[in-house]
Write an enzyme that holds these catalytic residues in place. Sequence first.
Site: not given
Length: 464
Positions: A212, A238, A249, A336, A459, A464
């Site tokens: 993702t 992932k 997650t 991230e 985030n 989008s």
Amino acid sequence: MTKTPTTGQKIEQAFEKALDPFAAALKRATRPAEAAAAPAATPAGKPGLAVSPLAVPFPTIPPIGGVEIATARAGFYKHERDDLVVFRFARGTSCAGVFTRHKIGSAPVDWCKKHLGGAEGGKDVRALVVNAGCANAFTGKAGADAARRAASEVAKRFGCRQRDVMMASTGVIGVVLDEKKIIAKLPDIEAGLDADLHPSEQWARAGRGIMTTDTFPKGSYAEAEIEGYKVRIAGIAKGSGMIAPDMATMLAFIVTDADIHPNVLKALLGLHVRTTFNSVTVDGDTSTNDTALLFATGTSGAPRIGRVGDRRLKSFSAALDKVMLDLAHQLVRDGEGATKFVKVTVDGAASPASARKLAKSIADSPLVKTAIAGQDANWGRVVMAVGKTEEPVDRDRLAIRFGPHQAAVDGAPSPTYDEAKMTAYMKKPEIDITVDVGAGRASATVWTCDLTKGYIEINGDYRS
């Protein structure tokens, strides 16, 4: 050393292959690595994201009997990329899983827990269907029905029961899965399963297909021995945000050619998940979709293991732990916006549970993580993170180290503290923080990353 099967074993294996509709495909899966050329990588992940500076290369994974993997673009994402992954397993494949403790579990999590939890659960799993781009979480009956319909269609094509099809999803919460997108791609998936593509590339494509906001595919491979037979273990995972115990997650899928009963697989997962997938954190948030599944195809020729605690599992258990920890570390390396890989160890705690809570408090602290991002050895923030837990701590014995450099000792700044050396150490991409709280003998380790502006940027426009 690898044993040569006896004449009886050869006859039995030949008989099983004669009955197995996947025999031809299994034969292709055991071709030497040089027999198949790897095609160009399929684009994956979110457009515009730079690959993490902490990324590691995807490993070469040799053939593992009894499993084939195919990917396709189902259209859950607007941009061009594979977002559907299907595993097909040989008859008799065992399976076990561990899942999120989130109170709002997703439809695929509910599906897997239901069908693995029964008396006969996990004894003959034939397929795994994974989609990225839609979590199918917080979707009520509509989401559950969509998961069931997708599993039913896969079961019809693979000649098995729908309960023998495992499901996993990742992506945006609150959107019902459009199972028609999956069903429409099943002909392409079947063609991919039968294609002349080496297993190592199958695994690599699967690793990209479940991404993702990940910036690189995550894979791991190890070998073990059971009574002289070599067994193989491979896995992909992932996850890069919403990572916190228990679990994260994350999706993780591990396959071995060992022959192991589902109850034993479940015990092994439970044993190792605590110090691997449940010991990493990126941002302290837990997902609705966390799933780790372990499959055993039984094609290695090694004897079947049906009892928890069997001593013959020693080598296998160590190799499984290695694969799980490697994948867990890669989740953190792809946090991230991450630029630092951080190991937090707490020693001298009153109990293992206390040590774990203290380590997690340090690893989850935004103030600690932003200081690391700024290459600032602000050990005062570590003191803050330790003290706020209400766990037993002896203030006058508290000691803190950043790598080999002592920052605090006996509850006060270290007399040997050297700011220049500490600053130089904090510029490294991998940082070790060790804290002794002086309350006992227990220890725990948690891995995390720094917190940068990149996390906010990723985030801030996730949908989008």
